[in-house]
Design an enzyme around this catalytic site. Structure first.
Site, short mmCIF file in Angstrom:
data_model
loop_
_atom_site.label_atom_id
_atom_site.label_comp_id
_atom_site.label_asym_id
_atom_site.label_seq_id
_atom_site.Cartn_x
_atom_site.Cartn_y
_atom_site.Cartn_z
N GLU A 18 0.81 -1.22 0.00
CA GLU A 18 0.00 0.00 0.00
C GLU A 18 0.84 1.26 0.00
OE1 GLU A 18 -2.00 -1.23 3.78
OE2 GLU A 18 -1.52 0.79 4.40
N CYS A 36 3.49 8.42 0.63
CA CYS A 36 4.18 7.52 1.55
C CYS A 36 4.32 6.17 0.84
CB CYS A 36 3.33 7.39 2.82
SG CYS A 36 4.02 6.23 4.00
N CYS A 75 7.09 -7.02 6.88
CA CYS A 75 8.25 -6.43 7.55
C CYS A 75 8.72 -7.37 8.64
CB CYS A 75 7.85 -5.08 8.15
SG CYS A 75 9.20 -4.21 8.97
N CYS A 122 7.97 -4.47 15.36
CA CYS A 122 7.63 -3.47 16.38
C CYS A 122 6.26 -3.82 16.98
CB CYS A 122 7.60 -2.07 15.77
SG CYS A 122 9.22 -1.58 15.14
N CYS A 132 2.90 -2.06 15.64
CA CYS A 132 2.74 -1.77 14.21
C CYS A 132 1.99 -2.88 13.47
CB CYS A 132 4.11 -1.57 13.59
SG CYS A 132 4.07 -1.22 11.83
N GLU A 138 11.14 -1.87 6.17
CA GLU A 138 12.25 -1.11 6.73
C GLU A 138 13.19 -0.74 5.57
OE1 GLU A 138 13.40 0.49 9.42
OE2 GLU A 138 15.20 0.76 8.21
N SER A 142 12.66 6.98 6.60
CA SER A 142 12.46 6.71 8.02
C SER A 142 12.98 5.32 8.36
CB SER A 142 10.96 6.82 8.32
OG SER A 142 10.71 6.48 9.66
N SER A 180 12.79 6.40 13.91
CA SER A 180 11.65 5.99 14.74
C SER A 180 12.19 5.62 16.11
CB SER A 180 10.96 4.77 14.12
OG SER A 180 10.40 5.14 12.89
N LEU A 181 11.98 6.50 17.07
CA LEU A 181 12.58 6.30 18.40
C LEU A 181 11.59 5.62 19.34
CD1 LEU A 181 15.32 6.96 19.68
CD2 LEU A 181 14.32 9.07 20.54
N CYS A 226 -0.34 2.33 9.39
CA CYS A 226 0.58 1.73 8.42
C CYS A 226 0.27 0.26 8.25
CB CYS A 226 2.01 1.84 8.91
SG CYS A 226 2.42 3.44 9.53
N1 SAH Z 1 10.49 0.86 9.18
C1 SAH Z 1 10.56 2.27 9.08
C2 SAH Z 1 9.53 2.92 8.18
C3 SAH Z 1 8.12 2.41 8.22
S1 SAH Z 1 7.14 2.77 9.67
C4 SAH Z 1 10.54 2.88 10.46
O1 SAH Z 1 10.40 2.15 11.44
O2 SAH Z 1 10.72 4.08 10.58
C5 SAH Z 1 6.85 4.51 9.60
C6 SAH Z 1 6.51 5.13 10.95
O3 SAH Z 1 5.18 4.82 11.36
C7 SAH Z 1 7.42 4.65 12.06
O4 SAH Z 1 7.78 5.72 12.88
C8 SAH Z 1 6.50 3.69 12.79
O5 SAH Z 1 6.97 3.44 14.07
C9 SAH Z 1 5.18 4.40 12.72
N2 SAH Z 1 4.00 3.59 13.00
C10 SAH Z 1 3.86 2.26 12.87
N3 SAH Z 1 2.63 1.86 13.26
C11 SAH Z 1 1.97 2.96 13.65
C12 SAH Z 1 0.65 3.21 14.15
N4 SAH Z 1 -0.23 2.23 14.31
N5 SAH Z 1 0.31 4.49 14.45
C13 SAH Z 1 1.18 5.49 14.25
N6 SAH Z 1 2.44 5.32 13.78
C14 SAH Z 1 2.83 4.08 13.48
#
Ligand code: SAH
Length: 348
Positions: free
Chosen positions: A90, A103, A110, A114, A117, A161, A192, A215-216, A334
């Protein structure tokens, strides 16, 4: 079959040369693809019939099919694509006052796992090719062409990622960034990452001028390791060292993404720890309201709670913003649209 979108400007010239044609031929093809945005080789009218038939034997142009589109009241539009091998991915188009941003997904599924996510609910099936990333962009741009609009910004923040698919992502960005093609400015491009440390060094050394976002989501190792398994491989000390190196090499502002998860990482002590962690960096924190995901137990904070966290950071001299929510009435999180369609048995 390979897609013409897989070849960046230089590679298109190399290909032409390898066929015994002038490099210029390759560059003409590039312009047809990105300036004229044709989807049929026969529309490349300044190429001979023979050249066109060679191209058609070897390449497709667009390998993605749009299988679903969701439009939000705020203009946010989600596109679900299917690849030739049946994978679903998507992309999201968002409307801002400064332009339109897309985006882009970098992988099918992935592996980063996390905890919050939706993308990681299915393991990585494969990396996307650079051509499939270009095709996400162009499918959306071609729709906008009908309204005389253009995509001005790219964020590589969809499923996957990007630093786990480094070469293809860089190749994709070289194509969309090229001034003979789409000409998306480097500073309008953001990658990101969840913190794949060796690739942050590699990226720092390439001096591309693309923006980097980290992404911290947690200010200490204990919490971050629980939320993001990557932290077990590359703890905060190593991540911050790599980030400082990037900062020295690139002299760019860094964005840190921080999803506010109710009762998990949103307490005053977390704001204090975060400001200590970022002390001395040219940093900017993007506080993200959590998009709830059915399969996950996390909850978002309220606007008011987000403001309290924001104020604490500002008081501690950390620049930050609270990200505006987009597409609340569609599958906004996402990877959510893809997961919902997989559940319905549409693809994988
Ligand atoms: N893998 C990369 C890029 C994809 S995720 C990364 O981790 O940065 C893009 C961003 O969306 C990341 O900051 C991720 O942590 C965040 N994200 C994932 N799931 C989410 C959710 N349900 N609500 C808000 N942000 C989310």
């Amino acid at each position: 079959m390979q897609s013409l979108y897989d070849l960046n400007y230089e590679q298109m010239g190399d290909f032409a040369q390898s066929m015994g044609w002038k490099r210029f031929r390759g560059h003409q093809i590039f312009q047809w693809l990105y300036r004229e945005r044709v989807t049929d080789v026969d529309a490349m009218t300044n190429l001979s019939k023979e050249t066109r038939s060679i191209l058609k034997e070897r390449f497709v142009i667009d390998s993605l099919k749009v299988v679903k589109k969701q439009v939000s009241f705020d203009g946010t539009t989600k596109f679900l694509f299917q690849t030739e091998d049946g994978s679903l991915l998507e992309s999201v188009m968002m409307v801002f006052d400064y332009g339109r941003s897309v985006c882009v997904s970098s992988q099918v599924g992935c592996n980063m796992g996390c905890a919050f996510c939706a993308s990681g609910l299915t393991k990585k099936r494969r990396n996307l090719t650079s051509g499939e990333m270009v095709a996400q962009f162009l499918n959306i741009q071609r729709e906008l062409d009908k309204e005389g609009q253009r995509l001005s910004h790219i964020v590589v923040m969809g499923t996957g990622e990007p630093f786990d698919n480094y070469e293809n992502v860089m190749n994709f960005l070289a194509t969309v960034n090229h001034d003979r093609g789409l000409g998306i400015g480097s500073r309008h491009i953001t990658i990101s990452t969840c913190g794949v440390v060796p690739r942050i060094y590699k990226f720092a050394d390439e001096h591309t001028q693309y923006n980097l976002a980290i992404s911290l989501h947690a200010p200490n190792d204990e919490l971050r390791s629980k939320l993001m398994p990557i932290n077990q491989a590359y703890p905060l000390s190593e991540l911050m060292k790599a980030i400082r190196y990037y900062g020295q090499e690139n002299n760019r502002r860094l964005t840190f993404e921080y999803i506010l998860l109710k009762g998990v990482n949103d307490q005053p002590q977390h704001a204090r720890q975060l400001s200590q962690l970022l002390h001395g960096l040219n940093a900017y924190v993007n506080l993200i309201p959590y998009n709830s995901v059915d399969e996950k137990q996390f909850k978002s904070v309220t606007r008011q709670e987000a403001m309290v966290f924001y104020d604490l950071l500002m008081k501690n001299n950390v620049r930050c913003t609270i990200r505006k929510e987009h597409g609340q009435d569609i599958d906004a999180a996402c990877g959510q649209l893809r997961i919902n369609e997989i559940k319905k048995g549409l693809g994988q």
